[in-house]
Design an enzyme around this catalytic site. Structure first.
Site, PDB file in Angstrom:
ATOM      1  N   LYS A  22       0.830  -1.202   0.000  1.00 20.15           N
ATOM      2  CA  LYS A  22       0.000   0.000   0.000  1.00 20.15           C
ATOM      3  C   LYS A  22       0.864   1.251   0.000  1.00 20.15           C
ATOM      4  O   LYS A  22       0.608   2.205  -0.754  1.00 20.15           O
ATOM      5  CB  LYS A  22      -0.907   0.014   1.234  1.00 20.15           C
ATOM      6  CG  LYS A  22      -1.785   1.254   1.317  1.00 20.15           C
ATOM      7  CD  LYS A  22      -2.401   1.461   2.680  1.00 20.15           C
ATOM      8  CE  LYS A  22      -1.440   2.130   3.629  1.00 20.15           C
ATOM      9  NZ  LYS A  22      -2.118   2.721   4.806  1.00 20.15           N
ATOM     10  N   ASN A  23       1.897   1.275   0.835  1.00 20.07           N
ATOM     11  CA  ASN A  23       2.710   2.480   0.976  1.00 20.07           C
ATOM     12  C   ASN A  23       3.614   2.727  -0.223  1.00 20.07           C
ATOM     13  O   ASN A  23       4.251   3.777  -0.313  1.00 20.07           O
ATOM     14  CB  ASN A  23       3.536   2.411   2.259  1.00 20.07           C
ATOM     15  CG  ASN A  23       2.679   2.549   3.500  1.00 20.07           C
ATOM     16  OD1 ASN A  23       1.574   3.090   3.437  1.00 20.07           O
ATOM     17  ND2 ASN A  23       3.169   2.056   4.625  1.00 20.07           N
ATOM     18  N   CYS A 117      -4.798   7.781  10.303  1.00 13.59           N
ATOM     19  CA  CYS A 117      -4.788   7.128  11.618  1.00 13.59           C
ATOM     20  C   CYS A 117      -4.566   8.149  12.732  1.00 13.59           C
ATOM     21  O   CYS A 117      -3.780   9.083  12.579  1.00 13.59           O
ATOM     22  CB  CYS A 117      -3.672   6.082  11.688  1.00 13.59           C
ATOM     23  SG  CYS A 117      -4.003   4.586  10.757  1.00 13.59           S
ATOM     24  N   ARG A 122       1.468  14.309  12.710  1.00 12.93           N
ATOM     25  CA  ARG A 122       2.368  14.021  11.595  1.00 12.93           C
ATOM     26  C   ARG A 122       2.287  15.213  10.642  1.00 12.93           C
ATOM     27  O   ARG A 122       1.614  15.172   9.620  1.00 12.93           O
ATOM     28  CB  ARG A 122       1.968  12.711  10.912  1.00 12.93           C
ATOM     29  CG  ARG A 122       2.187  11.504  11.808  1.00 12.93           C
ATOM     30  CD  ARG A 122       2.046  10.207  11.066  1.00 12.93           C
ATOM     31  NE  ARG A 122       0.661   9.779  11.005  1.00 12.93           N
ATOM     32  CZ  ARG A 122       0.263   8.633  10.455  1.00 12.93           C
ATOM     33  NH1 ARG A 122       1.154   7.814   9.924  1.00 12.93           N
ATOM     34  NH2 ARG A 122      -1.002   8.293  10.428  1.00 12.93           N
ATOM     35  N   PRO A 123       2.951  16.327  10.989  1.00  9.68           N
ATOM     36  CA  PRO A 123       2.768  17.563  10.237  1.00  9.68           C
ATOM     37  C   PRO A 123       3.336  17.475   8.829  1.00  9.68           C
ATOM     38  O   PRO A 123       4.215  16.666   8.536  1.00  9.68           O
ATOM     39  CB  PRO A 123       3.528  18.596  11.078  1.00  9.68           C
ATOM     40  CG  PRO A 123       4.554  17.800  11.823  1.00  9.68           C
ATOM     41  CD  PRO A 123       3.920  16.473  12.096  1.00  9.68           C
ATOM     42  N   VAL A 124       2.802  18.352   7.965  1.00  4.99           N
ATOM     43  CA  VAL A 124       3.234  18.385   6.567  1.00  4.99           C
ATOM     44  C   VAL A 124       4.123  19.594   6.314  1.00  4.99           C
ATOM     45  O   VAL A 124       4.303  19.999   5.165  1.00  4.99           O
ATOM     46  CB  VAL A 124       2.021  18.394   5.618  1.00  4.99           C
ATOM     47  CG1 VAL A 124       1.226  17.104   5.770  1.00  4.99           C
ATOM     48  CG2 VAL A 124       1.128  19.608   5.876  1.00  4.99           C
ATOM     49  N   ASP A 125       4.710  20.147   7.369  1.00 10.87           N
ATOM     50  CA  ASP A 125       5.507  21.356   7.183  1.00 10.87           C
ATOM     51  C   ASP A 125       6.730  21.119   6.310  1.00 10.87           C
ATOM     52  O   ASP A 125       7.164  22.025   5.583  1.00 10.87           O
ATOM     53  CB  ASP A 125       5.923  21.943   8.538  1.00 10.87           C
ATOM     54  CG  ASP A 125       6.764  20.990   9.369  1.00 10.87           C
ATOM     55  OD1 ASP A 125       6.466  19.781   9.371  1.00 10.87           O
ATOM     56  OD2 ASP A 125       7.727  21.447  10.008  1.00 10.87           O
ATOM     57  N   GLN A 126       7.298  19.903   6.341  1.00  9.67           N
ATOM     58  CA  GLN A 126       8.477  19.640   5.516  1.00  9.67           C
ATOM     59  C   GLN A 126       8.121  19.644   4.029  1.00  9.67           C
ATOM     60  O   GLN A 126       8.920  20.076   3.195  1.00  9.67           O
ATOM     61  CB  GLN A 126       9.115  18.303   5.915  1.00  9.67           C
ATOM     62  CG  GLN A 126       9.574  18.235   7.359  1.00  9.67           C
ATOM     63  CD  GLN A 126      10.557  19.337   7.708  1.00  9.67           C
ATOM     64  OE1 GLN A 126      11.578  19.508   7.038  1.00  9.67           O
ATOM     65  NE2 GLN A 126      10.248  20.101   8.742  1.00  9.67           N
ATOM     66  N   ILE A 327       9.201   7.129  16.743  1.00  6.41           N
ATOM     67  CA  ILE A 327       8.685   7.785  15.536  1.00  6.41           C
ATOM     68  C   ILE A 327       7.440   8.611  15.835  1.00  6.41           C
ATOM     69  O   ILE A 327       7.368   9.796  15.498  1.00  6.41           O
ATOM     70  CB  ILE A 327       8.380   6.744  14.441  1.00  6.41           C
ATOM     71  CG1 ILE A 327       9.630   5.903  14.140  1.00  6.41           C
ATOM     72  CG2 ILE A 327       7.885   7.430  13.178  1.00  6.41           C
ATOM     73  CD1 ILE A 327      10.789   6.689  13.591  1.00  6.41           C
TER      74      ILE A 327
END
EC number: 2.5.1.7
Length: 417
Positions: A22-23, A117, A122-126, A327
């Protein structure tokens, strides 16, 4: 709401076929946005996240030319709506992966901030910082990422943390940028390598995938073609852990051992006998597992996506194990459910201390996320009596026919409404 009913105590014997990852499939599906030509993807698992991604791509304007079991052919010749709405994104964090390809191909993207989930921030800043470094103008308004650019420009991007989807998003965007992009502190996961191989097959110029520095030389256009999605290493690891916990002798076919070195090492440490072939792994377990201490970290270290399954294994091991999660915060939600089966586990911050006991007892439990669902299934398989796992909709996001695959090797498990 559907549930799984499990009667534990059976050893597992036989063969299981492993599905595509899936990933790996989700970013490869998004890569179809980078070309106007038809693109075929094989070994796609039939999962809810894949179905959601295909629906999102259709909303964007992608035509699904064929969608047969295991194979999908797409055409992104006419992208009419570079938007990923909240309704589409809220259940699947991977929808953020359309951001880079849309921006690179069309110069604009409107993407809802993601969901998925509930296992911590799990930020998207990167993703955003990297695209801004490549010249994109990005604003956050009313829960949406609004991005636009004339053409992305190559840049040196040093990511503050290792992020798989961030690496994938920026790598896809960089393929159509002007000039060279260097990604530093890049994720090294096999799924990143699989995506890079897919992009190279489309005409991208990428070096270093699988290392922490990836170099992408932008090209004017990518062409269509085809790609075979890699086997799912987490599904593989989940079934191997189930056999190690239950006992038995099972061969997994259509998989790869080279993506699971650390997991296989830990299973051997638990007492399993493991044989490896070109596309198969056989695990035989004839004793009570030994306790296995571990610490999750980015690849190639022990994967966070296998932590919960190993906790189920350790719950009946012959001793005490220490499991540290580095993590994600809040990724011990399965502990409370395991204790309903009489598991002896204490949590101290990001560390769980698991005291193995001879036998778990069946009970009703509730899944809280995808990998916790797999953990509770393994626990149910080794528990005495009946275990009922509720809220299993998480499972269908990441495991293809998990109950059928387990049943065919002797597990007493069925889905009920």
């Amino acid at each position: 709401m559907q549930k799984l009913v499990i009667h534990g105590g059976s050893k597992l014997h036989g063969e299981i076929s492993i599905s595509g990852a899936k990933n790996a499939a989700l970013p490869v599906l998004c890569a179809s946005l980078l070309t106007a030509e038809p693109f075929a993807i094989q070994n796609i698992p039939h999962l809810r996240d894949v179905t959601t991604m295909l629906a999102l791509l259709e909303q964007i304007g992608v035509r699904i030319l064929t969608n047969e079991p295991g194979t999908t052919e797409l055409s992104a010749a006419n992208i009419t709506n570079p938007t990923a709405s909240y309704d589409m994104v809220k259940t699947m964090r991977a929808a953020i992966l359309v951001l880079g390809p849309l921006l690179a191909r069309t110069g604009q993207a409107h993407i809802s901030l993601p969901g998925g989930c509930a296992i911590g921030m799990r930020p998207v800043d990167q993703h955003i910082k990297g695209l801004q470094a490549m010249g994109a103008e990005i604003n956050i308004e009313q829960g949406y990422i609004l991005a636009q650019v004339g053409r992305l420009s190559g840049a040196r991007i040093a990511m503050d943390v290792v992020t798989v989807t961030g690496t994938e998003n920026l790598m896809m965007a960089a393929t159509l940028a002007s000039g060279t992009t260097i990604l530093e502190n890049a994720a090294r996961e096999p799924e990143v390598i699989d995506l890079a191989n897919c992009l190279i097959g489309m005409g991208a110029k990428i070096e270093g995938a699988g290392n922490d520095i990836i170099i992408i030389e932008g090209v004017d256009r990518l062409h269509g073609g085809s790609h075979v999605v890699m086997p799912d290493r987490i599904e593989t690891g989940t079934f191997l852990t189930a056999v190690a916990a239950c006992g038995g002798d099972v061969t997994l076919i259509g998989t790869r051992a080279d993506t699971l070195d650390v997991v296989l090492g830990k299973l051997a440490e638990a007492g399993a006998d493991i044989d490896i072939g070109g596309d198969w792994i056989r695990l035989c377990m004839q004793q009570r597992p030994q306790p296995v201490s571990l610490r999750t970290a980015p690849y190639p270290a022990f994967p966070t996506d296998m932590q919960a399954q190993f906790m189920a294994l350790n719950s009946i091991a012959g001793g005490t194990s220490i499991m540290t999660e580095t993590i994600f915060e809040n990724r011990f939600m399965h502990v409370q459910e395991l204790t309903r089966l009489n598991a002896d586990i204490q949590v101290e911050g990001n560390t769980a201390i698991v005291h193995g006991i001879p036998q778990l007892d069946g009970a009703s439990v509730m899944a809280t996320d995808l990998r916790a669902s797999a953990c509770l299934i393994i626990a149910g398989l080794i528990a005495q009596g009946e275990t009922i796992v509720d809220r299993i909709y998480h499972l269908d996001r990441g495991y293809e026919q998990i109950e059928q695959k387990l049943a065919q090797v002797g597990a007493h498990i069925k889905r009920i409404n």
